[in-house]
Design a protein around this motif. Structure first.
Motif, PDB file in Angstrom:
ATOM      1  N   SER A 117     -44.183  -5.260  44.547  1.00 48.34           N
ATOM      2  CA  SER A 117     -44.393  -5.187  43.239  1.00 48.34           C
ATOM      3  C   SER A 117     -44.333  -3.722  42.843  1.00 48.34           C
ATOM      4  O   SER A 117     -44.061  -3.633  41.616  1.00 48.34           O
ATOM      5  N   TYR A 167     -47.183   2.434  26.057  1.00 49.11           N
ATOM      6  CA  TYR A 167     -47.948   2.920  27.349  1.00 49.11           C
ATOM      7  C   TYR A 167     -49.262   3.200  27.139  1.00 49.11           C
ATOM      8  O   TYR A 167     -49.666   4.053  26.091  1.00 49.11           O
ATOM      9  N   SER A 225     -35.091  -0.730  32.893  1.00 49.28           N
ATOM     10  CA  SER A 225     -36.147  -0.662  31.802  1.00 49.28           C
ATOM     11  C   SER A 225     -36.631   0.492  31.374  1.00 49.28           C
ATOM     12  O   SER A 225     -36.878   0.987  30.187  1.00 49.28           O
ATOM     13  N   TYR A 226     -37.390   0.948  32.404  1.00 50.04           N
ATOM     14  CA  TYR A 226     -38.163   2.151  32.369  1.00 50.04           C
ATOM     15  C   TYR A 226     -37.080   3.376  31.844  1.00 50.04           C
ATOM     16  O   TYR A 226     -37.537   4.226  31.120  1.00 50.04           O
ATOM     17  N   ASP A 235     -32.462   2.052  40.708  1.00 47.78           N
ATOM     18  CA  ASP A 235     -32.299   0.538  40.396  1.00 47.78           C
ATOM     19  C   ASP A 235     -32.722  -0.437  41.260  1.00 47.78           C
ATOM     20  O   ASP A 235     -32.025  -1.468  41.724  1.00 47.78           O
ATOM     21  N   ASP A 259     -36.419   3.294  28.440  1.00 45.38           N
ATOM     22  CA  ASP A 259     -37.306   3.711  27.665  1.00 45.38           C
ATOM     23  C   ASP A 259     -37.460   5.413  27.678  1.00 45.38           C
ATOM     24  O   ASP A 259     -37.786   5.845  26.513  1.00 45.38           O
ATOM     25  N   SER A 278     -41.546  -2.308  41.114  1.00 43.48           N
ATOM     26  CA  SER A 278     -40.836  -2.744  39.659  1.00 43.48           C
ATOM     27  C   SER A 278     -42.283  -2.571  38.773  1.00 43.48           C
ATOM     28  O   SER A 278     -41.779  -1.749  37.614  1.00 43.48           O
ATOM     29  N   THR A 279     -43.426  -2.900  38.864  1.00 47.35           N
ATOM     30  CA  THR A 279     -44.500  -2.600  37.777  1.00 47.35           C
ATOM     31  C   THR A 279     -45.118  -1.511  38.266  1.00 47.35           C
ATOM     32  O   THR A 279     -46.325  -1.438  38.641  1.00 47.35           O
ATOM     33  N   TRP A 329     -37.439  -4.360  39.801  1.00 45.45           N
ATOM     34  CA  TRP A 329     -36.893  -5.256  38.780  1.00 45.45           C
ATOM     35  C   TRP A 329     -36.887  -4.444  37.285  1.00 45.45           C
ATOM     36  O   TRP A 329     -35.917  -4.740  36.364  1.00 45.45           O
ATOM     37  N   ASP A 330     -37.967  -3.752  36.991  1.00 42.81           N
ATOM     38  CA  ASP A 330     -38.127  -3.134  35.915  1.00 42.81           C
ATOM     39  C   ASP A 330     -37.543  -1.749  35.900  1.00 42.81           C
ATOM     40  O   ASP A 330     -37.675  -0.656  34.844  1.00 42.81           O
ATOM     41  N   TYR A 331     -36.872  -1.392  36.964  1.00 43.16           N
ATOM     42  CA  TYR A 331     -36.172   0.280  36.787  1.00 43.16           C
ATOM     43  C   TYR A 331     -35.606   0.651  35.935  1.00 43.16           C
ATOM     44  O   TYR A 331     -35.748   1.564  35.127  1.00 43.16           O
ATOM     45  N   SER A 377     -32.492  -7.026  42.527  1.00 41.19           N
ATOM     46  CA  SER A 377     -33.727  -6.271  42.432  1.00 41.19           C
ATOM     47  C   SER A 377     -33.872  -5.133  43.597  1.00 41.19           C
ATOM     48  O   SER A 377     -34.293  -4.038  43.368  1.00 41.19           O
TER      49      SER A 377
END
Length: 360
Positions: free
Chosen positions: A131, A72, A55-56, A48, A59, A134-135, A51-53, A350
């Protein structure tokens, strides 16, 4: 329960900063490898952080069949399917981290005259390492495109196109990397760079009006239009002004930097084009930053040449100042996240606290 910041939570970033400074004074030939391993371990063990951890992970939790039908791109989907099949979600982040950092390592080894300074720029500039936390898909695509410079410069066009294609299989935005080829074949002189940069501020308004009124029926365009409408009247932040300052410095000392190495003409042009993309899409900050990163990453080759502005007896002091300055920038970036969280502008900090996946 809301997170309450503690200075102790900065320990991993303080440790990374210590490793950078230690490498400076050790002056080891293995500095680049040490930094690579340090950052890889940080990325591979994290939970974690980014930012997107989560969310992945959500998924991945949807299941194998759902991932097959996900949005994807092919190679990204393969990595996620592998993590889902093995029921081991950290593997996804480990693979993306390794590939991203390994390509940066190889790129630095190829063209950097001072790998340690190149690494500190990559680590500290918000568009790059942070970045990538996150991404993960787009950040990997970004460094793949970054590496394509080698083939563009060597006029190995098939390899160049193949590299861009591979990048697009991780994230479709890497198609923008095709613009690297003409920029390398016909790099701009200082005057043209300045003209295009200034013009980009005015063209941005025209592009904004065009995109808002365009009705092409393309899902990605519709998504972009929704971002634009939700981010009206966005103004540059402090980090953006830093990018402008670096770009201005490169243009002011264009001839000097090119005299050190003719390739710097390419790197200045590419970085400046990143600023142009930043301006052209300034009405939508998410897209502007992500797209500009494809070109601004070449800054990691330019900064080491800044040391050459000083006499050799002062260069250790200059290197120490540059490394310290960039490391302070990384802490300032983390501080901005914490500050925004405390002011209820963000839902999470984040990057802190750092947690290990095997303790969750």
């Amino acid at each position: 329960m809301r997170y309450v910041f503690s200075f102790v939570d900065l320990w991993p970033y303080l440790l990374i900063a210590f490793v950078f400074l230690l490498c400076l004074f050790l002056e080891s030939k293995n500095n680049s490898r040490i930094i690579f391993l340090t950052l890889f371990i940080f990325c591979a063990l994290r939970y974690d952080v980014g930012w997107d951890y989560m969310s992945y992970i959500e998924d991945l939790d949807t299941g194998f069949d759902e991932l097959l039908d996900s949005r994807y791109e092919f190679l990204s989907k393969c990595v996620f399917l592998l993590g889902s099949f093995l029921n081991f979600y950290p593997l996804v982040f480990i693979i993306f981290a390794y590939l991203t950092l390994k390509i940066v390592y190889d790129g630095i080894k190829q063209y950097s005259i001072n790998p340690l300074l190149s690494w500190v720029v990559y680590y500290s500039m918000p568009l790059f390492f942070f970045s990538a936390l996150s991404t993960i898909r787009q950040s990997l695509a970004t460094v793949i495109v970054f590496y394509s410079y080698r083939f563009a410069k060597e006029k190995k066009y098939l390899f160049f196109l193949l590299t861009i294609f591979i990048g697009s299989l991780f994230h479709i935005s890497s198609i923008i990397g095709l613009l690297i080829l003409p920029l390398v074949l016909w790099p701009l002189n200082r005057t043209k760079n300045i003209i295009f940069f200034i013009s980009s501020f005015f063209i941005s308004t025209l592009l904004y009006n065009y995109l808002i009124n365009l009705n092409a029926g393309i899902s990605s365009l519709t998504r972009l239009q929704s971002y634009i409408l939700n981010d009206e009247n966005v103004k540059p932040n402090m980090i953006t002004y830093l990018y402008y300052a670096i770009g201005l410095f490169n243009l002011l000392f264009y001839e000097k930097l090119v005299s050190f190495n003719a390739r710097n003409k390419d790197f200045i042009t590419l970085f400046n084009f990143g600023l142009i993309m930043l301006n052209l899409l300034s009405f939508e900050p998410i897209s502007s930053l992500r797209i500009s990163a494809f070109f601004m990453l070449y800054l990691i080759y330019l900064v080491p040449y800044y040391v050459k502005f000083f006499i050799s007896s002062d260069r250790m002091i200059v290197q120490f100042s540059i490394i310290t300055g960039f490391l302070l920038l990384s802490f300032f970036y983390i501080y901005l996240y914490i500050k925004s969280y405390n002011e209820f502008l963000l839902a999470k900090t984040s990057f802190v606290p750092y947690k290990f996946w095997f303790l969750q």
